[in-house]
Design a protein around this motif. Structure first.
Motif, PDB file in Angstrom:
ATOM      1  N   THR A 179     -59.354  44.926 -42.786  1.00  0.00           N
ATOM      2  CA  THR A 179     -60.542  45.664 -43.217  1.00  0.00           C
ATOM      3  C   THR A 179     -60.416  46.189 -44.645  1.00  0.00           C
ATOM      4  O   THR A 179     -61.404  46.684 -45.193  1.00  0.00           O
ATOM      5  CB  THR A 179     -60.792  46.868 -42.288  1.00  0.00           C
ATOM      6  N   GLY A 180     -59.221  46.117 -45.226  1.00  0.00           N
ATOM      7  CA  GLY A 180     -59.022  46.660 -46.572  1.00  0.00           C
ATOM      8  C   GLY A 180     -59.037  48.176 -46.609  1.00  0.00           C
ATOM      9  O   GLY A 180     -59.141  48.774 -47.683  1.00  0.00           O
ATOM     10  N   ASP A 181     -58.925  48.793 -45.448  1.00  0.00           N
ATOM     11  CA  ASP A 181     -59.007  50.255 -45.352  1.00  0.00           C
ATOM     12  C   ASP A 181     -57.750  50.887 -45.956  1.00  0.00           C
ATOM     13  O   ASP A 181     -56.633  50.546 -45.559  1.00  0.00           O
ATOM     14  CB  ASP A 181     -59.144  50.633 -43.869  1.00  0.00           C
ATOM     15  N   THR A 182     -57.947  51.796 -46.914  1.00  0.00           N
ATOM     16  CA  THR A 182     -56.802  52.446 -47.557  1.00  0.00           C
ATOM     17  C   THR A 182     -56.762  53.947 -47.291  1.00  0.00           C
ATOM     18  O   THR A 182     -56.075  54.688 -47.987  1.00  0.00           O
ATOM     19  CB  THR A 182     -56.849  52.213 -49.085  1.00  0.00           C
ATOM     20  N   ASN A 183     -57.513  54.386 -46.298  1.00  0.00           N
ATOM     21  CA  ASN A 183     -57.548  55.816 -45.988  1.00  0.00           C
ATOM     22  C   ASN A 183     -56.148  56.290 -45.606  1.00  0.00           C
ATOM     23  O   ASN A 183     -55.562  55.788 -44.639  1.00  0.00           O
ATOM     24  CB  ASN A 183     -58.525  56.039 -44.828  1.00  0.00           C
ATOM     25  N   PRO A 184     -55.592  57.265 -46.329  1.00  0.00           N
ATOM     26  CA  PRO A 184     -54.212  57.695 -46.043  1.00  0.00           C
ATOM     27  C   PRO A 184     -54.061  58.393 -44.700  1.00  0.00           C
ATOM     28  O   PRO A 184     -52.938  58.553 -44.217  1.00  0.00           O
ATOM     29  CB  PRO A 184     -53.899  58.646 -47.205  1.00  0.00           C
ATOM     30  N   LEU A 185     -55.184  58.787 -44.094  1.00  0.00           N
ATOM     31  CA  LEU A 185     -55.098  59.459 -42.790  1.00  0.00           C
ATOM     32  C   LEU A 185     -54.408  58.585 -41.753  1.00  0.00           C
ATOM     33  O   LEU A 185     -53.741  59.082 -40.852  1.00  0.00           O
ATOM     34  CB  LEU A 185     -56.510  59.828 -42.313  1.00  0.00           C
ATOM     35  N   TRP A 186     -54.537  57.268 -41.880  1.00  0.00           N
ATOM     36  CA  TRP A 186     -53.996  56.350 -40.877  1.00  0.00           C
ATOM     37  C   TRP A 186     -52.495  56.111 -41.068  1.00  0.00           C
ATOM     38  O   TRP A 186     -51.846  55.598 -40.164  1.00  0.00           O
ATOM     39  CB  TRP A 186     -54.710  54.999 -40.901  1.00  0.00           C
ATOM     40  N   THR A 187     -51.977  56.445 -42.253  1.00  0.00           N
ATOM     41  CA  THR A 187     -50.594  56.034 -42.556  1.00  0.00           C
ATOM     42  C   THR A 187     -49.696  57.147 -43.099  1.00  0.00           C
ATOM     43  O   THR A 187     -48.482  56.993 -43.109  1.00  0.00           O
ATOM     44  CB  THR A 187     -50.597  54.899 -43.610  1.00  0.00           C
ATOM     45  N   ASP A 188     -50.262  58.233 -43.561  1.00  0.00           N
ATOM     46  CA  ASP A 188     -49.469  59.270 -44.217  1.00  0.00           C
ATOM     47  C   ASP A 188     -49.416  60.507 -43.307  1.00  0.00           C
ATOM     48  O   ASP A 188     -50.408  61.215 -43.160  1.00  0.00           O
ATOM     49  CB  ASP A 188     -50.101  59.610 -45.575  1.00  0.00           C
ATOM     50  N   GLU A 189     -48.250  60.742 -42.738  1.00  0.00           N
ATOM     51  CA  GLU A 189     -48.112  61.840 -41.771  1.00  0.00           C
ATOM     52  C   GLU A 189     -48.450  63.194 -42.391  1.00  0.00           C
ATOM     53  O   GLU A 189     -49.008  64.063 -41.726  1.00  0.00           O
ATOM     54  CB  GLU A 189     -46.681  61.868 -41.210  1.00  0.00           C
ATOM     55  N   SER A 190     -48.124  63.371 -43.663  1.00  0.00           N
ATOM     56  CA  SER A 190     -48.398  64.670 -44.288  1.00  0.00           C
ATOM     57  C   SER A 190     -49.905  64.877 -44.434  1.00  0.00           C
ATOM     58  O   SER A 190     -50.403  65.994 -44.230  1.00  0.00           O
ATOM     59  CB  SER A 190     -47.685  64.783 -45.641  1.00  0.00           C
ATOM     60  N   VAL A 191     -50.623  63.814 -44.756  1.00  0.00           N
ATOM     61  CA  VAL A 191     -52.085  63.910 -44.835  1.00  0.00           C
ATOM     62  C   VAL A 191     -52.664  64.220 -43.456  1.00  0.00           C
ATOM     63  O   VAL A 191     -53.556  65.064 -43.317  1.00  0.00           O
ATOM     64  CB  VAL A 191     -52.685  62.595 -45.396  1.00  0.00           C
ATOM     65  N   ALA A 192     -52.130  63.561 -42.440  1.00  0.00           N
ATOM     66  CA  ALA A 192     -52.624  63.784 -41.075  1.00  0.00           C
ATOM     67  C   ALA A 192     -52.368  65.222 -40.632  1.00  0.00           C
ATOM     68  O   ALA A 192     -53.248  65.876 -40.058  1.00  0.00           O
ATOM     69  CB  ALA A 192     -51.961  62.803 -40.116  1.00  0.00           C
ATOM     70  N   ARG A 193     -51.189  65.723 -40.919  1.00  0.00           N
ATOM     71  CA  ARG A 193     -50.874  67.107 -40.520  1.00  0.00           C
ATOM     72  C   ARG A 193     -51.771  68.103 -41.265  1.00  0.00           C
ATOM     73  O   ARG A 193     -52.260  69.068 -40.682  1.00  0.00           O
ATOM     74  CB  ARG A 193     -49.394  67.402 -40.764  1.00  0.00           C
ATOM     75  N   GLU A 194     -51.972  67.837 -42.545  1.00  0.00           N
ATOM     76  CA  GLU A 194     -52.828  68.722 -43.334  1.00  0.00           C
ATOM     77  C   GLU A 194     -54.258  68.724 -42.793  1.00  0.00           C
ATOM     78  O   GLU A 194     -54.974  69.725 -42.877  1.00  0.00           O
ATOM     79  CB  GLU A 194     -52.822  68.265 -44.794  1.00  0.00           C
ATOM     80  N   ALA A 195     -54.667  67.580 -42.223  1.00  0.00           N
ATOM     81  CA  ALA A 195     -56.019  67.480 -41.657  1.00  0.00           C
ATOM     82  C   ALA A 195     -56.093  68.043 -40.242  1.00  0.00           C
ATOM     83  O   ALA A 195     -57.166  68.035 -39.639  1.00  0.00           O
ATOM     84  CB  ALA A 195     -56.466  66.018 -41.664  1.00  0.00           C
ATOM     85  N   GLY A 196     -54.965  68.486 -39.706  1.00  0.00           N
ATOM     86  CA  GLY A 196     -54.991  69.128 -38.400  1.00  0.00           C
ATOM     87  C   GLY A 196     -54.527  68.271 -37.249  1.00  0.00           C
ATOM     88  O   GLY A 196     -54.633  68.669 -36.089  1.00  0.00           O
ATOM     89  N   TYR A 197     -54.020  67.078 -37.524  1.00  0.00           N
ATOM     90  CA  TYR A 197     -53.529  66.193 -36.464  1.00  0.00           C
ATOM     91  C   TYR A 197     -52.019  66.387 -36.269  1.00  0.00           C
ATOM     92  O   TYR A 197     -51.296  66.699 -37.225  1.00  0.00           O
ATOM     93  CB  TYR A 197     -53.780  64.727 -36.808  1.00  0.00           C
TER      94      TYR A 197
END
Lengths: 157, 184
Positions: free
Chosen positions: B42-60
Protein backbone atom coordinates in the motif's frame (compact mmCIF):
# COMPACT_ATOMS: atom_id res chain seq x y z
CA UNK A 1 4.29 3.01 -6.61
CA UNK A 2 3.36 6.33 -8.11
CA UNK A 3 2.18 8.04 -4.99
CA UNK A 4 2.04 11.72 -5.83
CA UNK A 5 1.01 13.26 -2.59
CA UNK A 6 2.86 13.68 0.67
CA UNK A 7 3.13 11.27 3.56
CA UNK A 8 1.41 11.47 6.93
CA UNK A 9 0.06 14.90 7.73
CA UNK A 10 0.32 16.80 11.01
CA UNK A 11 -1.99 15.70 13.80
CA UNK A 12 -5.44 17.36 13.49
CA UNK A 13 -7.36 18.08 16.69
CA UNK A 14 -11.10 17.77 17.15
CA UNK A 15 -11.54 21.41 18.08
CA UNK A 16 -9.76 22.61 14.96
CA UNK A 17 -11.83 20.86 12.26
CA UNK A 18 -15.24 21.80 10.92
CA UNK A 19 -17.99 20.37 8.75
CA UNK A 20 -16.98 21.02 5.15
CA UNK A 21 -13.25 20.59 5.75
CA UNK A 22 -11.57 18.47 3.09
CA UNK A 23 -9.47 15.38 3.61
CA UNK A 24 -6.33 15.91 1.50
CA UNK A 25 -6.77 14.29 -1.90
CA UNK A 26 -4.29 11.54 -2.73
CA UNK A 27 -3.54 9.90 -6.04
CA UNK A 28 -2.18 6.39 -6.63
CA UNK A 29 -1.09 4.60 -9.73
CA UNK A 30 -1.01 4.05 -12.60
CA UNK A 31 -1.97 0.51 -11.64
CA UNK A 32 0.54 -2.12 -12.74
CA UNK A 33 0.79 -5.83 -12.22
CA UNK A 34 3.39 -5.17 -9.52
CA UNK A 35 0.78 -3.51 -7.30
CA UNK A 36 -1.85 -6.17 -7.86
CA UNK A 37 0.57 -9.05 -7.29
CA UNK A 38 2.05 -7.46 -4.17
CA UNK A 39 -1.44 -7.14 -2.76
CA UNK A 40 -2.38 -10.67 -3.79
CA UNK A 41 0.74 -11.94 -2.04
CA UNK A 42 -0.09 -10.10 1.15
CA UNK A 43 -3.70 -11.16 1.07
CA UNK A 44 -3.05 -14.72 -0.16
CA UNK A 45 -5.78 -14.11 -2.69
CA UNK A 46 -4.99 -15.98 -5.89
CA UNK A 47 -7.97 -14.76 -7.90
CA UNK A 48 -6.67 -14.44 -11.49
CA UNK A 49 -8.96 -11.47 -12.04
CA UNK A 50 -6.20 -9.32 -10.58
CA UNK A 51 -3.14 -10.39 -12.59
CA UNK A 52 -3.90 -12.73 -15.52
CA UNK A 53 -4.75 -10.69 -18.64
CA UNK A 54 -5.57 -13.68 -20.84
CA UNK A 55 -7.79 -15.22 -18.19
CA UNK A 56 -9.81 -12.07 -17.54
CA UNK A 57 -10.33 -11.46 -21.26
CA UNK A 58 -11.57 -14.99 -21.77
CA UNK A 59 -13.38 -15.60 -18.51
CA UNK A 60 -14.62 -12.17 -17.47
CA UNK A 61 -14.55 -10.38 -20.80
CA UNK A 62 -12.60 -7.47 -19.32
CA UNK A 63 -9.93 -5.77 -21.42
CA UNK A 64 -7.24 -6.43 -18.80
CA UNK A 65 -6.86 -7.25 -15.11
CA UNK A 66 -8.42 -5.01 -12.47
CA UNK A 67 -7.38 -4.00 -8.98
CA UNK A 68 -8.74 -5.89 -6.02
CA UNK A 69 -11.51 -3.99 -4.32
CA UNK A 70 -9.81 -4.60 -1.00
CA UNK A 71 -6.60 -3.08 -2.35
CA UNK A 72 -8.42 0.06 -3.39
CA UNK A 73 -10.14 0.19 -0.03
CA UNK A 74 -6.76 -0.15 1.71
CA UNK A 75 -5.49 2.86 -0.23
CA UNK A 76 -8.65 4.81 0.57
CA UNK A 77 -8.29 4.03 4.27
CA UNK A 78 -4.62 4.94 4.14
CA UNK A 79 -5.75 8.39 3.06
CA UNK A 80 -8.03 8.49 6.10
CA UNK A 81 -5.53 7.13 8.63
CA UNK A 82 -2.80 9.45 7.38
CA UNK A 83 -5.19 12.37 7.79
CA UNK A 84 -6.46 11.52 11.29
CA UNK A 85 -2.88 11.15 12.51
CA UNK A 86 -1.46 8.77 15.04
CA UNK A 87 -3.92 9.87 17.74
CA UNK A 88 -7.02 9.50 15.62
CA UNK A 89 -9.10 6.32 15.47
CA UNK A 90 -10.99 4.93 12.51
CA UNK A 91 -14.23 3.57 13.97
CA UNK A 92 -16.36 2.63 10.99
CA UNK A 93 -16.37 2.66 7.24
CA UNK A 94 -19.00 1.86 4.65
CA UNK A 95 -17.74 1.43 1.09
CA UNK A 96 -19.41 0.69 -2.24
CA UNK A 97 -17.27 -0.50 -5.11
CA UNK A 98 -18.86 1.15 -8.12
CA UNK A 99 -16.54 0.78 -11.12
CA UNK A 100 -13.30 -1.13 -11.82
CA UNK A 101 -9.72 0.12 -11.77
CA UNK A 102 -7.97 -1.36 -14.81
CA UNK A 103 -4.29 -1.82 -15.45
CA UNK A 104 -2.93 1.64 -16.24
CA UNK A 105 -5.63 3.55 -14.36
CA UNK A 106 -5.10 6.12 -11.64
CA UNK A 107 -6.97 6.08 -8.36
CA UNK A 108 -7.74 9.45 -6.77
CA UNK A 109 -9.26 9.50 -3.29
CA UNK A 110 -10.78 12.43 -1.47
CA UNK A 111 -13.18 13.17 1.34
CA UNK A 112 -14.76 15.83 3.46
CA UNK A 113 -16.29 16.18 6.89
CA UNK A 114 -20.09 16.11 6.76
CA UNK A 115 -21.00 15.77 10.44
CA UNK A 116 -19.28 16.65 13.69
CA UNK A 117 -20.10 15.66 17.23
CA UNK A 118 -21.29 18.48 19.43
CA UNK A 119 -19.59 16.94 22.43
CA UNK A 120 -15.81 16.96 22.88
CA UNK A 121 -16.37 14.08 25.30
CA UNK A 122 -17.23 11.93 22.27
CA UNK A 123 -15.20 13.59 19.52
CA UNK A 124 -16.47 11.83 16.40
CA UNK A 125 -16.65 13.03 12.82
CA UNK A 126 -18.46 11.57 9.83
CA UNK A 127 -16.75 11.96 6.47
CA UNK A 128 -17.91 11.26 2.95
CA UNK A 129 -15.31 9.48 0.83
CA UNK A 130 -14.93 9.40 -2.89
CA UNK A 131 -12.73 7.54 -5.36
CA UNK A 132 -12.37 8.34 -9.03
CA UNK A 133 -10.11 7.46 -11.93
CA UNK A 134 -8.02 9.68 -14.21
CA UNK A 135 -11.13 10.61 -16.22
CA UNK A 136 -13.10 11.68 -13.18
CA UNK A 137 -15.22 8.53 -13.30
CA UNK A 138 -16.37 7.36 -9.89
CA UNK A 139 -14.82 4.07 -8.77
CA UNK A 140 -15.83 3.98 -5.10
CA UNK A 141 -17.98 5.85 -2.64
CA UNK A 142 -17.94 5.61 1.10
CA UNK A 143 -18.56 7.11 4.45
CA UNK A 144 -16.48 6.76 7.57
CA UNK A 145 -16.66 7.67 11.22
CA UNK A 146 -13.44 8.69 12.94
CA UNK A 147 -12.50 10.19 16.25
CA UNK A 148 -9.92 12.90 16.62
CA UNK A 149 -8.09 13.66 19.83
CA UNK A 150 -9.10 16.38 22.17
CA UNK A 151 -6.27 18.23 23.80
CA UNK A 152 -6.13 15.64 26.59
CA UNK A 153 -6.32 12.36 24.67
CA UNK A 154 -7.02 9.14 26.55
CA UNK A 155 -4.96 5.98 25.98
CA UNK A 156 -6.61 3.47 23.64
CA UNK A 157 -5.34 0.36 25.36
CA UNK B 1 -37.27 -9.65 -6.67
CA UNK B 2 -38.06 -10.22 -10.35
CA UNK B 3 -39.30 -13.55 -11.67
CA UNK B 4 -35.87 -14.25 -13.15
CA UNK B 5 -34.20 -13.44 -9.86
CA UNK B 6 -36.63 -15.67 -8.01
CA UNK B 7 -35.72 -18.49 -10.35
CA UNK B 8 -32.00 -18.21 -9.81
CA UNK B 9 -32.25 -17.96 -6.02
CA UNK B 10 -33.46 -21.48 -5.50
CA UNK B 11 -34.85 -22.65 -2.16
CA UNK B 12 -31.71 -24.77 -1.83
CA UNK B 13 -29.52 -21.68 -2.23
CA UNK B 14 -31.73 -19.52 -0.02
CA UNK B 15 -31.44 -22.14 2.71
CA UNK B 16 -27.78 -21.20 3.07
CA UNK B 17 -28.74 -17.88 4.66
CA UNK B 18 -27.94 -18.17 8.34
CA UNK B 19 -25.26 -20.80 7.92
CA UNK B 20 -22.00 -20.09 9.68
CA UNK B 21 -18.47 -21.30 10.26
CA UNK B 22 -16.13 -20.73 13.12
CA UNK B 23 -14.74 -19.54 15.26
CA UNK B 24 -11.68 -20.56 13.28
CA UNK B 25 -8.28 -19.51 14.52
CA UNK B 26 -5.96 -18.09 11.90
CA UNK B 27 -2.97 -20.38 11.43
CA UNK B 28 -0.43 -17.85 12.73
CA UNK B 29 -0.28 -14.83 14.97
CA UNK B 30 0.15 -11.41 13.37
CA UNK B 31 3.81 -11.08 12.41
CA UNK B 32 6.19 -8.28 11.40
CA UNK B 33 6.24 -9.86 7.93
CA UNK B 34 2.47 -9.41 7.64
CA UNK B 35 2.84 -5.73 8.43
CA UNK B 36 5.85 -5.31 6.14
CA UNK B 37 4.02 -6.90 3.20
CA UNK B 38 0.93 -4.81 3.82
CA UNK B 39 2.99 -1.61 3.97
CA UNK B 40 4.92 -2.61 0.84
CA UNK B 41 1.66 -3.26 -0.99
CA UNK B 42 0.00 0.00 0.00
CA UNK B 43 3.01 2.32 0.29
CA UNK B 44 1.80 3.25 3.77
CA UNK B 45 4.53 5.03 5.74
CA UNK B 46 2.54 5.91 8.85
CA UNK B 47 4.99 5.45 11.76
CA UNK B 48 2.15 4.33 14.03
CA UNK B 49 2.38 0.85 12.50
CA UNK B 50 6.13 0.44 13.01
CA UNK B 51 7.52 2.82 15.63
CA UNK B 52 6.83 1.73 19.20
CA UNK B 53 7.65 5.16 20.61
CA UNK B 54 5.11 6.79 18.30
CA UNK B 55 2.52 4.18 19.28
CA UNK B 56 3.13 4.70 22.99
CA UNK B 57 2.95 8.46 22.60
CA UNK B 58 -0.40 7.99 20.85
CA UNK B 59 -1.69 5.97 23.79
CA UNK B 60 -1.21 2.40 22.56
CA UNK B 61 0.56 -0.33 24.50
CA UNK B 62 2.19 -1.52 21.25
CA UNK B 63 2.07 -0.67 17.55
CA UNK B 64 -1.40 -1.41 16.19
CA UNK B 65 -1.61 -3.05 12.79
CA UNK B 66 -3.31 -1.07 9.99
CA UNK B 67 -7.11 -1.32 10.07
CA UNK B 68 -7.47 -3.25 6.80
CA UNK B 69 -4.77 -5.72 7.77
CA UNK B 70 -6.81 -6.99 10.69
CA UNK B 71 -9.33 -8.82 8.56
CA UNK B 72 -7.70 -9.21 5.16
CA UNK B 73 -5.81 -12.26 6.39
CA UNK B 74 -9.00 -14.27 6.72
CA UNK B 75 -8.21 -16.39 3.69
CA UNK B 76 -5.45 -18.00 5.72
CA UNK B 77 -8.13 -19.78 7.69
CA UNK B 78 -9.48 -21.31 4.48
CA UNK B 79 -6.55 -22.51 2.42
CA UNK B 80 -3.87 -25.11 2.62
CA UNK B 81 -2.40 -23.53 5.73
CA UNK B 82 -5.68 -23.34 7.55
CA UNK B 83 -8.78 -25.36 8.27
CA UNK B 84 -10.52 -26.25 5.02
CA UNK B 85 -13.91 -26.27 6.63
CA UNK B 86 -13.54 -22.55 7.38
CA UNK B 87 -14.64 -21.78 3.84
CA UNK B 88 -18.19 -20.58 4.26
CA UNK B 89 -18.85 -20.65 0.55
CA UNK B 90 -17.60 -24.16 -0.22
CA UNK B 91 -20.39 -26.27 -1.63
CA UNK B 92 -22.84 -23.40 -2.10
CA UNK B 93 -25.26 -24.47 -4.85
CA UNK B 94 -24.68 -21.60 -7.26
CA UNK B 95 -25.45 -21.99 -10.96
CA UNK B 96 -22.41 -23.64 -12.52
CA UNK B 97 -21.65 -20.72 -14.84
CA UNK B 98 -21.61 -18.20 -11.96
CA UNK B 99 -17.85 -18.29 -11.51
CA UNK B 100 -16.94 -14.60 -11.75
CA UNK B 101 -16.61 -13.02 -8.33
CA UNK B 102 -16.53 -9.31 -7.51
CA UNK B 103 -16.35 -7.25 -4.35
CA UNK B 104 -19.46 -5.09 -4.10
CA UNK B 105 -18.66 -3.30 -0.86
CA UNK B 106 -18.72 -3.59 2.88
CA UNK B 107 -19.43 -2.04 6.24
CA UNK B 108 -16.72 -2.35 8.85
CA UNK B 109 -16.51 -1.41 12.50
CA UNK B 110 -13.22 -1.43 14.42
CA UNK B 111 -13.76 -1.94 18.12
CA UNK B 112 -10.23 -2.41 19.45
CA UNK B 113 -6.68 -2.36 18.10
CA UNK B 114 -4.82 -5.53 17.16
CA UNK B 115 -1.04 -5.76 17.43
CA UNK B 116 1.82 -8.06 16.55
CA UNK B 117 1.59 -11.49 18.17
CA UNK B 118 -2.18 -11.29 18.47
CA UNK B 119 -3.77 -14.55 17.34
CA UNK B 120 -7.05 -13.78 15.61
CA UNK B 121 -10.04 -16.01 15.18
CA UNK B 122 -12.90 -15.42 12.80
CA UNK B 123 -16.51 -16.41 12.58
CA UNK B 124 -18.51 -15.91 9.38
CA UNK B 125 -22.24 -16.06 8.91
CA UNK B 126 -24.19 -15.78 5.66
CA UNK B 127 -26.59 -12.90 6.16
CA UNK B 128 -28.31 -12.55 2.81
CA UNK B 129 -28.49 -13.93 -0.71
CA UNK B 130 -30.35 -12.00 -3.34
CA UNK B 131 -30.31 -11.42 -7.10
CA UNK B 132 -30.35 -8.18 -9.03
CA UNK B 133 -30.19 -7.38 -12.71
CA UNK B 134 -27.25 -5.30 -13.85
CA UNK B 135 -25.60 -4.49 -17.14
CA UNK B 136 -23.49 -7.63 -16.84
CA UNK B 137 -26.49 -9.83 -16.36
CA UNK B 138 -28.20 -11.20 -13.33
CA UNK B 139 -25.88 -10.98 -10.33
CA UNK B 140 -26.16 -13.05 -7.18
CA UNK B 141 -25.32 -10.85 -4.19
CA UNK B 142 -24.02 -12.76 -1.20
CA UNK B 143 -23.61 -10.91 2.08
CA UNK B 144 -21.66 -12.29 5.00
CA UNK B 145 -21.15 -10.99 8.50
CA UNK B 146 -17.79 -11.67 10.07
CA UNK B 147 -16.39 -11.07 13.50
CA UNK B 148 -12.72 -11.15 14.41
CA UNK B 149 -11.58 -11.69 17.99
CA UNK B 150 -8.21 -11.72 19.66
CA UNK B 151 -6.94 -14.55 21.82
CA UNK B 152 -8.33 -12.81 24.91
CA UNK B 153 -11.85 -12.76 23.43
CA UNK B 154 -11.87 -9.05 22.63
CA UNK B 155 -13.71 -8.29 19.40
CA UNK B 156 -11.49 -6.20 17.14
CA UNK B 157 -13.58 -5.99 13.96
CA UNK B 158 -17.12 -6.58 12.79
CA UNK B 159 -17.64 -6.70 9.07
CA UNK B 160 -20.61 -7.00 6.72
CA UNK B 161 -19.34 -7.63 3.19
CA UNK B 162 -21.16 -8.24 -0.07
CA UNK B 163 -19.76 -10.27 -2.93
CA UNK B 164 -21.47 -10.51 -6.29
CA UNK B 165 -21.30 -13.65 -8.37
CA UNK B 166 -21.69 -13.12 -12.10
CA UNK B 167 -21.98 -15.53 -15.01
CA UNK B 168 -18.60 -16.12 -16.63
CA UNK B 169 -17.84 -13.79 -19.54
CA UNK B 170 -20.96 -11.73 -18.89
CA UNK B 171 -19.36 -9.22 -16.56
CA UNK B 172 -17.44 -7.95 -19.53
CA UNK B 173 -18.90 -4.55 -20.08
CA UNK B 174 -16.79 -1.69 -18.83
CA UNK B 175 -18.60 0.15 -16.13
CA UNK B 176 -20.65 -2.83 -15.02
CA UNK B 177 -22.04 -2.22 -11.64
CA UNK B 178 -21.65 1.52 -11.69
CA UNK B 179 -25.21 1.99 -10.73
CA UNK B 180 -25.48 -1.18 -8.72
CA UNK B 181 -22.38 -1.18 -6.59
CA UNK B 182 -21.09 -4.41 -8.03
CA UNK B 183 -17.49 -4.77 -9.02
CA UNK B 184 -14.27 -6.53 -8.27
Amino acid sequence: MGVISAATSAQPWFVDVQVGDQIPTREFGPLTILETVRWAGFQENWARLHFDRDYVREHSGLRTFIASGAYRQALLLRVVTDWIGTRGWLRKVNVRQTSPTYEGDLMRFSGRIVEKSESPADPWLVCELQGENQDGQQIMTGRCTVTLPTRAAEPKG
Amino acid sequence: MTAEASTIITPELQAWVGSSVGPIQLPESLTPADVRRYLDATGDTNPLWTDESVAREAGYAACPVPPMLVFELYRRAEGATGAGDANLWKGMPLPTNYTDTRNAGNKIEWLAPASLDDRLEVRHQLADITARQGRAGLGIYITRESEFRKQDGIVVVRLRATTVKLPANKSAKDGEGRSRGADH
